[in-house]
Scaffold this active site. Structure first.
Site, short mmCIF file in Angstrom:
data_model
loop_
_atom_site.label_atom_id
_atom_site.label_comp_id
_atom_site.label_asym_id
_atom_site.label_seq_id
_atom_site.Cartn_x
_atom_site.Cartn_y
_atom_site.Cartn_z
N ASP A 59 0.89 -1.22 0.03
CA ASP A 59 -0.06 0.07 0.01
C ASP A 59 0.77 1.30 0.08
O ASP A 59 0.75 2.18 -0.66
CB ASP A 59 -0.93 -0.01 1.30
N GLU A 131 -2.24 -5.32 -3.49
CA GLU A 131 -1.18 -4.59 -2.66
C GLU A 131 -0.05 -5.45 -2.33
O GLU A 131 1.16 -4.92 -2.21
CB GLU A 131 -1.82 -3.75 -1.74
#
Length: 243
Positions: A59, A131
């Protein structure tokens, strides 16, 4: 880190590497990225590591790559427009969209319960796995390889957003922009409850301004719950003409 990797699994992982155009030096990192908590929970005796820590790292790496790209390419954009653009690009629906383009769900290790309830197509699971995949590439091949991977799949989404062809609706950004015109009060998203086991949780969230609950939402991830709460707040404000 502990994994269960046999010859069949290695062949499956080879397929996804060919598809994304990146070959891992450490194949266990890829397997880690594609291991959901539901699978680890159903095989507790093996103490398998699932992908949530990699998702956390990915992320941050994703945010930096996209921020750097739009900061450099769209040098005439003020900070507010850059923030809005980034939020549109890195939102959960866009990440799951890309994950579906590479058929990421096909390669994931899921628990039986998650499998039968459509986990391989679930937005939150796919976005988190994408992610985590970014995080695994970052560890295995450093920043430049992670950047190459992200831009390969995200550049089109960025350009669509810039040209007004947004594929995804970011309700949180819409709500923030609307409220900023009328109040300086902080917008808060609060998780009020959670239901279900760790590998199959549902989060219930409220969006609050000045102590008032504007909307409530739920989802399989905190991000999804927040987006749904913001959507409900926007719908309510449209009807009641609040703020």
């Amino acid at each position: 880190m502990r994994y269960v990797i046999n010859a069949e699994r290695i062949n499956i992982l080879s397929e996804i590497q060919t598809k994304i155009g990146y070959k891992f030096r450490n194949i266990e990192l890829l397997n880690w990225a594609l291991t959901h908590s539901s699978y680890a929970n159903e095989h507790k005796r093996f103490k398998i590591t699932y992908n949530e820590r990699l998702e956390f790292l990915g992320d941050s790496v994703l945010g930096l790559i996209v921020s750097d790209y739009i900061f450099t390419k769209y040098s005439n954009y003020p900070e507010g427009d850059l923030t809005k653009l980034r939020a549109t690009v890195v939102c959960e629906p866009s990440l799951s969209y890309v994950a579906k383009q590479i058929d990421l769900g096909k390669y994931m290790l899921l628990g039986k319960g998650e499998e039968v309830t459509g986990g391989r197509e679930r937005v939150s699971i796919l976005a988190d796995a994408f992610e985590a995949l970014i995080g695994s590439i970052y560890i295995d091949g450093k920043f430049n390889n992670a950047k190459k991977f992200v831009l390969k799949y995200m550049t089109g989404i960025i350009e669509n957003a810039v040209n007004g062809r947004e594929l995804f609706i970011d309700y949180k950004t819409q709500l923030q922009e609307l409220l900023q015109k009328k109040t300086k009060s902080k917008i808060e998203y609060k998780v009020v409850s959670e239901e279900g086991p760790d590998h199959n949780k549902v989060f219930f969230t409220e969006v609050v301004v000045k102590g008032n609950i504007l909307g409530k939402g739920f989802g399989r991830s905190k991000k999804e719950a927040e987006q749904n709460a913001a959507k409900k707040a926007l719908e309510r404000m449209e009807v009641e003409n609040e703020y």
